[in-house]
Design an enzyme around this catalytic site. Structure first.
Site, PDB file in Angstrom:
ATOM      1  N   ARG A 167       1.573  -7.980  13.548  1.00 37.66           N
ATOM      2  CA  ARG A 167       0.996  -6.907  12.735  1.00 37.66           C
ATOM      3  C   ARG A 167      -0.190  -7.419  11.919  1.00 37.66           C
ATOM      4  O   ARG A 167      -1.200  -6.732  11.761  1.00 37.66           O
ATOM      5  CB  ARG A 167       2.070  -6.285  11.849  1.00 37.66           C
ATOM      6  CG  ARG A 167       3.128  -5.551  12.691  1.00 37.66           C
ATOM      7  CD  ARG A 167       4.295  -5.079  11.868  1.00 37.66           C
ATOM      8  NE  ARG A 167       3.907  -4.017  10.969  1.00 37.66           N
ATOM      9  CZ  ARG A 167       4.426  -3.818   9.771  1.00 37.66           C
ATOM     10  NH1 ARG A 167       5.360  -4.613   9.306  1.00 37.66           N
ATOM     11  NH2 ARG A 167       4.022  -2.824   9.025  1.00 37.66           N
ATOM     12  N   ARG A 202      11.026  -7.878   2.175  1.00 37.82           N
ATOM     13  CA  ARG A 202      11.272  -6.463   2.479  1.00 37.82           C
ATOM     14  C   ARG A 202      12.241  -6.326   3.660  1.00 37.82           C
ATOM     15  O   ARG A 202      13.082  -5.438   3.690  1.00 37.82           O
ATOM     16  CB  ARG A 202       9.941  -5.768   2.797  1.00 37.82           C
ATOM     17  CG  ARG A 202      10.064  -4.271   2.963  1.00 37.82           C
ATOM     18  CD  ARG A 202       8.715  -3.616   3.057  1.00 37.82           C
ATOM     19  NE  ARG A 202       8.023  -3.934   4.295  1.00 37.82           N
ATOM     20  CZ  ARG A 202       6.782  -3.531   4.584  1.00 37.82           C
ATOM     21  NH1 ARG A 202       6.104  -2.822   3.719  1.00 37.82           N
ATOM     22  NH2 ARG A 202       6.236  -3.841   5.733  1.00 37.82           N
ATOM     23  N   ARG A 222      -6.595   3.152  11.498  1.00 36.81           N
ATOM     24  CA  ARG A 222      -6.317   1.728  11.666  1.00 36.81           C
ATOM     25  C   ARG A 222      -7.170   1.115  12.769  1.00 36.81           C
ATOM     26  O   ARG A 222      -7.126  -0.087  12.978  1.00 36.81           O
ATOM     27  CB  ARG A 222      -4.868   1.569  12.093  1.00 36.81           C
ATOM     28  CG  ARG A 222      -3.904   1.093  11.018  1.00 36.81           C
ATOM     29  CD  ARG A 222      -2.535   1.067  11.674  1.00 36.81           C
ATOM     30  NE  ARG A 222      -1.565   0.274  11.003  1.00 36.81           N
ATOM     31  CZ  ARG A 222      -0.706   0.719  10.110  1.00 36.81           C
ATOM     32  NH1 ARG A 222      -0.763   1.949   9.694  1.00 36.81           N
ATOM     33  NH2 ARG A 222       0.214  -0.087   9.619  1.00 36.81           N
ATOM     34  N   LYS A 269       0.815  -1.216   0.000  1.00 37.63           N
ATOM     35  CA  LYS A 269       0.000   0.000   0.000  1.00 37.63           C
ATOM     36  C   LYS A 269       0.847   1.264   0.000  1.00 37.63           C
ATOM     37  O   LYS A 269       0.446   2.261  -0.576  1.00 37.63           O
ATOM     38  CB  LYS A 269      -1.026  -0.014   1.126  1.00 37.63           C
ATOM     39  CG  LYS A 269      -0.481   0.255   2.492  1.00 37.63           C
ATOM     40  CD  LYS A 269      -1.575   0.225   3.541  1.00 37.63           C
ATOM     41  CE  LYS A 269      -0.990   0.015   4.927  1.00 37.63           C
ATOM     42  NZ  LYS A 269       0.086   0.964   5.319  1.00 37.63           N
ATOM     43  N   ARG A 275      13.926  -3.185   7.833  1.00 38.96           N
ATOM     44  CA  ARG A 275      13.013  -2.538   8.780  1.00 38.96           C
ATOM     45  C   ARG A 275      12.973  -3.343  10.073  1.00 38.96           C
ATOM     46  O   ARG A 275      12.810  -4.553  10.051  1.00 38.96           O
ATOM     47  CB  ARG A 275      11.600  -2.440   8.181  1.00 38.96           C
ATOM     48  CG  ARG A 275      11.341  -1.113   7.516  1.00 38.96           C
ATOM     49  CD  ARG A 275      10.003  -1.086   6.845  1.00 38.96           C
ATOM     50  NE  ARG A 275       8.881  -1.246   7.768  1.00 38.96           N
ATOM     51  CZ  ARG A 275       7.641  -0.865   7.475  1.00 38.96           C
ATOM     52  NH1 ARG A 275       7.376  -0.293   6.322  1.00 38.96           N
ATOM     53  NH2 ARG A 275       6.666  -1.066   8.340  1.00 38.96           N
TER      54      ARG A 275
HETATM   55  P1  AMP Z   1       3.077   1.207   8.356  1.00 39.66           P
HETATM   56  O1  AMP Z   1       4.267   1.797   7.704  1.00 39.66           O
HETATM   57  O2  AMP Z   1       1.776   1.832   7.886  1.00 39.66           O
HETATM   58  O3  AMP Z   1       3.048  -0.287   8.261  1.00 39.66           O
HETATM   59  O4  AMP Z   1       3.179   1.576   9.917  1.00 39.66           O
HETATM   60  C1  AMP Z   1       4.273   1.138  10.685  1.00 39.66           C
HETATM   61  C2  AMP Z   1       3.935   1.177  12.166  1.00 39.66           C
HETATM   62  O5  AMP Z   1       3.627   2.510  12.570  1.00 39.66           O
HETATM   63  C3  AMP Z   1       2.718   0.360  12.583  1.00 39.66           C
HETATM   64  O6  AMP Z   1       2.996  -0.998  12.753  1.00 39.66           O
HETATM   65  C4  AMP Z   1       2.347   1.056  13.893  1.00 39.66           C
HETATM   66  O7  AMP Z   1       3.232   0.688  14.938  1.00 39.66           O
HETATM   67  C5  AMP Z   1       2.620   2.511  13.560  1.00 39.66           C
HETATM   68  N1  AMP Z   1       1.404   3.150  12.998  1.00 39.66           N
HETATM   69  C6  AMP Z   1       1.248   3.630  11.738  1.00 39.66           C
HETATM   70  N2  AMP Z   1       0.030   4.141  11.554  1.00 39.66           N
HETATM   71  C7  AMP Z   1      -0.631   3.970  12.722  1.00 39.66           C
HETATM   72  C8  AMP Z   1      -1.942   4.267  13.168  1.00 39.66           C
HETATM   73  N3  AMP Z   1      -2.853   4.831  12.342  1.00 39.66           N
HETATM   74  N4  AMP Z   1      -2.268   3.952  14.441  1.00 39.66           N
HETATM   75  C9  AMP Z   1      -1.378   3.386  15.282  1.00 39.66           C
HETATM   76  N5  AMP Z   1      -0.137   3.058  14.923  1.00 39.66           N
HETATM   77  C10 AMP Z   1       0.250   3.343  13.648  1.00 39.66           C
END
Ligand code: AMP
Length: 193
Positions: free
Chosen positions: A145, A128, A89, A14, A134
């Protein structure tokens, strides 16, 4: 101007899709995950707090995430439109976003949901992890996750489906083809697409 959300499980691509789709519609892609990672890289206080959750695959608390997003939406580039990636989320974040947008007299137009099979997700995330290193891409964290996505984020998708603004896009296969179908789907709903 388009006001869109892209949703999809971790590993669904995404983030990459968000960049291409946002460019097509001339709006910024705003990724809360990327914003947190930038804070971690810059060594800010917010980064230190968020990092503690991210490293375990947990969500950063809603109030922290929403305050950060509110600040980002105040930037001029997001005045008329944006593509949110990774927010909301949780069901609580839907309400928070509704309030943020109501204060701006704006409404969401389209929520895109990418679907990818579980096996493909795990495989993509492990790849990845090797390529980007990461810290939240280890197998245990990946499973956590995915679990949070199923338990906390699927209900968000359901809620937008009930509002009638959800569009589901098959996220498996060729990246360009996924981008093209996501753009076509979104355009069909946007007045000035
Ligand atoms: P992502 O890059 O979107 O996979 O986000 C990486 C991490 O950031 C997630 O696993 C959460 O720990 C944190 N995170 C990102 N967006 C949110 C959100 N809307 N609410 C809570 N935690 C978030």
């Amino acid at each position: 101007m388009a006001r869109l959300i892209i949703m999809g499980p971790p590993g669904s691509g995404k983030g990459t899709q968000a960049e291409y789709i946002a460019r097509h519609f001339g709006v910024p892609a705003i990724s809360t995950g990327e914003l947190f990672r930038a804070h971690v890289r810059d060594g800010t206080e917010l980064g230190a707090e968020a990092g503690r959750y991210m490293d375990h695959g947990e969500f950063v608390p809603d109030h922290v995430t929403t305050a950060m997003l509110r600040g980002r939406l105040e930037n001029n580039d997001a005045g008329a439109g944006f593509l949110l990636d990774g927010y909301p989320r949780t069901v609580a974040q839907i309400g928070a976003l509704d309030e943020l947008l109501a204060a701006r007299q704006q409404a969401l137009e389209v929520v895109l949901a990418l679907t990818v099979s579980n096996d493909e997700l795990v495989e993509r995330m492990l790849r990845r992890a090797r390529e980007q290193g990461r810290s939240d891409d280890t197998e245990a964290v990946i499973q956590r996750r995915l679990e949070l996505y199923r338990d906390e984020t699927q209900p968000v998708i359901m809620a937008y489906s009930q509002r009638g603004i959800l569009l589901t896009v098959d996220g498996s296969g060729d990246r360009d083809a996924v981008t093209a179908s996501a753009i076509a789907a979104a355009r069909s709903r946007l007045a000035d697409g």
